[in-house]
Design a protein around this motif. Structure first.
Motif, PDB file in Angstrom:
ATOM      1  N   LEU A   1       0.813  -1.210   0.000  1.00  0.00           N
ATOM      2  CA  LEU A   1       0.000   0.000   0.000  1.00  0.00           C
ATOM      3  C   LEU A   1       0.849   1.263   0.000  1.00  0.00           C
ATOM      4  N   ASN A   2       2.003   1.195   0.643  1.00  0.00           N
ATOM      5  CA  ASN A   2       2.916   2.346   0.714  1.00  0.00           C
ATOM      6  C   ASN A   2       4.320   1.874   0.351  1.00  0.00           C
ATOM      7  N   PRO A   3       4.579   1.660  -0.933  1.00  0.00           N
ATOM      8  CA  PRO A   3       5.877   1.093  -1.344  1.00  0.00           C
ATOM      9  C   PRO A   3       7.028   2.056  -1.063  1.00  0.00           C
ATOM     10  N   PRO A   4       8.225   1.517  -0.859  1.00  0.00           N
ATOM     11  CA  PRO A   4       9.407   2.370  -0.702  1.00  0.00           C
ATOM     12  C   PRO A   4       9.579   3.243  -1.952  1.00  0.00           C
ATOM     13  N   ARG A   5       9.891   4.487  -1.731  1.00  0.00           N
ATOM     14  CA  ARG A   5       9.954   5.400  -2.869  1.00  0.00           C
ATOM     15  C   ARG A   5      10.982   6.495  -2.600  1.00  0.00           C
ATOM     16  N   ALA A   6      11.431   7.037  -3.694  1.00  0.00           N
ATOM     17  CA  ALA A   6      12.395   8.139  -3.593  1.00  0.00           C
ATOM     18  C   ALA A   6      12.088   9.152  -4.686  1.00  0.00           C
ATOM     19  N   GLN A   7      12.419  10.402  -4.417  1.00  0.00           N
ATOM     20  CA  GLN A   7      12.254  11.455  -5.415  1.00  0.00           C
ATOM     21  C   GLN A   7      13.426  12.417  -5.318  1.00  0.00           C
ATOM     22  N   TYR A   8      13.966  12.725  -6.493  1.00  0.00           N
ATOM     23  CA  TYR A   8      15.085  13.661  -6.578  1.00  0.00           C
ATOM     24  C   TYR A   8      14.679  14.827  -7.467  1.00  0.00           C
ATOM     25  N   ARG A   9      15.233  16.009  -7.146  1.00  0.00           N
ATOM     26  CA  ARG A   9      15.013  17.203  -7.945  1.00  0.00           C
ATOM     27  C   ARG A   9      16.369  17.800  -8.305  1.00  0.00           C
ATOM     28  N   SER A  10      16.296  18.714  -9.228  1.00  0.00           N
ATOM     29  CA  SER A  10      17.528  19.410  -9.638  1.00  0.00           C
ATOM     30  C   SER A  10      17.441  20.865  -9.193  1.00  0.00           C
ATOM     31  N   SER A  11      18.547  21.377  -8.737  1.00  0.00           N
ATOM     32  CA  SER A  11      18.587  22.804  -8.354  1.00  0.00           C
ATOM     33  C   SER A  11      19.476  23.606  -9.305  1.00  0.00           C
TER      34      SER A  11
ATOM     35  N   GLN B   1      10.113   7.228 -13.227  1.00  0.00           N
ATOM     36  CA  GLN B   1       9.532   8.297 -14.044  1.00  0.00           C
ATOM     37  C   GLN B   1      10.379   9.548 -13.883  1.00  0.00           C
ATOM     38  N   ALA B   2      10.718  10.161 -15.054  1.00  0.00           N
ATOM     39  CA  ALA B   2      11.499  11.404 -15.033  1.00  0.00           C
ATOM     40  C   ALA B   2      10.763  12.450 -15.857  1.00  0.00           C
ATOM     41  N   THR B   3      10.727  13.680 -15.347  1.00  0.00           N
ATOM     42  CA  THR B   3      10.101  14.815 -16.042  1.00  0.00           C
ATOM     43  C   THR B   3      11.153  15.909 -16.203  1.00  0.00           C
TER      44      THR B   3
ATOM     45  N   THR C   1      17.861  25.737 -22.332  1.00  0.00           N
ATOM     46  CA  THR C   1      18.148  25.605 -20.898  1.00  0.00           C
ATOM     47  C   THR C   1      17.287  24.498 -20.285  1.00  0.00           C
ATOM     48  N   LEU C   2      17.978  23.617 -19.563  1.00  0.00           N
ATOM     49  CA  LEU C   2      17.274  22.603 -18.776  1.00  0.00           C
ATOM     50  C   LEU C   2      16.808  23.285 -17.494  1.00  0.00           C
ATOM     51  N   MET C   3      15.513  23.394 -17.299  1.00  0.00           N
ATOM     52  CA  MET C   3      14.958  24.186 -16.210  1.00  0.00           C
ATOM     53  C   MET C   3      14.809  23.317 -14.951  1.00  0.00           C
ATOM     54  N   SER C   4      15.580  23.655 -13.921  1.00  0.00           N
ATOM     55  CA  SER C   4      15.588  22.839 -12.699  1.00  0.00           C
ATOM     56  C   SER C   4      14.237  22.839 -11.988  1.00  0.00           C
ATOM     57  N   SER C   5      13.496  23.960 -12.088  1.00  0.00           N
ATOM     58  CA  SER C   5      12.225  24.050 -11.369  1.00  0.00           C
ATOM     59  C   SER C   5      11.169  23.103 -11.938  1.00  0.00           C
ATOM     60  N   LEU C   6      11.380  22.611 -13.160  1.00  0.00           N
ATOM     61  CA  LEU C   6      10.411  21.725 -13.801  1.00  0.00           C
ATOM     62  C   LEU C   6      10.929  20.299 -13.939  1.00  0.00           C
ATOM     63  N   SER C   7      12.048  19.996 -13.298  1.00  0.00           N
ATOM     64  CA  SER C   7      12.690  18.691 -13.500  1.00  0.00           C
ATOM     65  C   SER C   7      12.697  17.882 -12.205  1.00  0.00           C
ATOM     66  N   LYS C   8      12.289  16.639 -12.315  1.00  0.00           N
ATOM     67  CA  LYS C   8      12.320  15.737 -11.155  1.00  0.00           C
ATOM     68  C   LYS C   8      12.370  14.290 -11.633  1.00  0.00           C
ATOM     69  N   MET C   9      12.842  13.421 -10.747  1.00  0.00           N
ATOM     70  CA  MET C   9      12.893  11.993 -11.034  1.00  0.00           C
ATOM     71  C   MET C   9      12.299  11.246  -9.830  1.00  0.00           C
ATOM     72  N   SER C  10      11.320  10.357 -10.099  1.00  0.00           N
ATOM     73  CA  SER C  10      10.680   9.565  -9.047  1.00  0.00           C
ATOM     74  C   SER C  10      10.980   8.084  -9.286  1.00  0.00           C
ATOM     75  N   ILE C  11      11.273   7.374  -8.200  1.00  0.00           N
ATOM     76  CA  ILE C  11      11.577   5.938  -8.273  1.00  0.00           C
ATOM     77  C   ILE C  11      10.763   5.236  -7.187  1.00  0.00           C
ATOM     78  N   ILE C  12      10.046   4.189  -7.571  1.00  0.00           N
ATOM     79  CA  ILE C  12       9.238   3.397  -6.622  1.00  0.00           C
ATOM     80  C   ILE C  12       9.676   1.941  -6.724  1.00  0.00           C
ATOM     81  N   ARG C  13       9.985   1.354  -5.559  1.00  0.00           N
ATOM     82  CA  ARG C  13      10.309  -0.074  -5.521  1.00  0.00           C
ATOM     83  C   ARG C  13       9.017  -0.861  -5.310  1.00  0.00           C
TER      84      ARG C  13
END
Length: 342
Positions: free
Chosen positions: A204-214, A259-261, A326-338
């Motif tokens: 129900l609540n899988p291990p997950r991580a999210q990274y962003r770029s600054s 998933q990466a945006t 320009t790669l815009m950091s405010s719109l970029s993120k990567m999510s990973i779910i195990r």
């Protein structure tokens, strides 16, 4: 006039007038004393102890032949007659009176009572061999019940608990839950551990991580670059370790959803491509979009794959506008779910 020291007799002196009354009084005193005297008996003498009236009364109360003692009679559980011989009264002995170790011999039991009519033909061995008629059996209560005089015993409802069941009993599953569960269905539970709630929570609540770029990065035309994932937003199970700001390393094996945006600055030229690399060389996902026109464009790329401990992931971006974007950091993120273990 003087008097004597003991009886108080009057003694006229030489100058006293002798009074006949005094002489008569002396004589009366002497007469009384003499009358009350005890004659001396030859060979006898008086005791030094005074014999009182109370003692005389006590002695007078002793009956003739008082030394002839008669034992009193007893009544109750133990009786006695005047001779002092005691006897246990009939029918007073009960079970509590008999010692647990009395070991009363079988041949001393009365076997002729109406309720034990067939005992003359029985022996002590019969009680152990099971040949005693059912009609002679007593009632049983407790976890197992049986009416007196019968041989039909029954388990009391609700008395069987888990500790009563042998560990190797192998009770058929169809006998549990009203027969609605089969052995095969029970077999589905074999893989479940004692931490089943933790397993459910993981689903129900899988291990997950999210990274962003600054960091806003320049994307030269015709070049693949990697975003810098330098901000860890969340990592619930510590299953990712950064090996570099562009690459992540897997700490725990399992099935993963990635998933990466990416947000790219405004341009009405060219295309925007994204891909996911496994272990730096294996392309596991790819996406291509046209220009965003008058708006900044967003690209997404997703993948679901099995990753083992030590394997890496890298996100790459490409554009071919003929100039820099320009790669815009405010719109970029990567999510990973195990999703689950391997």
């Amino acid at each position: 006039m003087q008097t004597t020291g003991n009886l108080g007799l009057k003694k006229p002196e030489g100058t006293d007038i002798v009074d006949i009354a005094d002489l008569n009084g002396n004589m009366d005193i002497l007469d009384t004393i003499v009358n009350n005297k005890v004659d001396k008996v030859t060979g006898k003498q008086l005791s030094t102890n005074d014999y009182t009236a109370a003692e005389k009364t006590k002695m007078a109360g002793i009956a003739t032949g008082a030394n002839n003692y008669a034992h009193p009679n007893h009544t109750g559980d133990v009786t006695s007659n005047g001779d002092g011989v005691t006897a246990i009264a009939p029918c007073v002995i009960v079970d509590a009176d008999v010692s647990a170790s009395a070991a009363i011999a079988w041949n001393k039991l009365n076997k002729t009572g109406a309720s034990l009519a067939d005992l003359p033909t029985r022996s002590a061995a019969d009680l152990n061999s099971g040949t005693l008629p059912a009609a002679r059996l007593p009632a049983i209560s407790g976890d197992i019940t049986m009416a007196a005089g019968t041989s039909a015993a029954a388990l009391t409802a609700g008395v069987i608990v888990n500790s009563d069941i042998n560990a190797t009993a192998a009770i058929d599953a169809s006998k549990i839950g009203g027969g609605t569960v089969s052995n095969a269905e029970f077999g589905y539970l074999d893989g479940l551990t004692g931490g089943i709630q933790n397993q459910i929570n993981t689903i129900l609540n899988p291990p997950r991580a999210q990274y962003r770029s600054s960091i806003d990065k320049i994307i030269p035309s015709g070049t693949w670059i990697s975003p810098d994932w330098d901000v860890q937003v969340i990592d619930t199970d510590s299953f990712i370790t950064s090996a570099g700001i562009e690459t992540v390393v897997i700490n725990k094996s399992g099935m993963y959803f990635i998933q990466a945006t990416i947000g790219v600055s405004v341009s009405n030229l060219g295309i925007r491509n994204m891909k996911i690399l496994k272990n730096e060389t294996e392309e596991v996902a790819y996406n291509s979009n046209a220009s965003g026109g008058a708006y900044s464009s967003r690209n997404n790329v997703t993948a679901m794959l099995i990753l083992n401990v030590g394997e890496t992931l890298r996100i790459q971006v490409f554009q071919d506008t003929g100039g820099n974007l320009t790669l815009m950091s405010s719109l970029s993120k990567m999510s990973i779910i195990r999703l689950c273990p391997p």
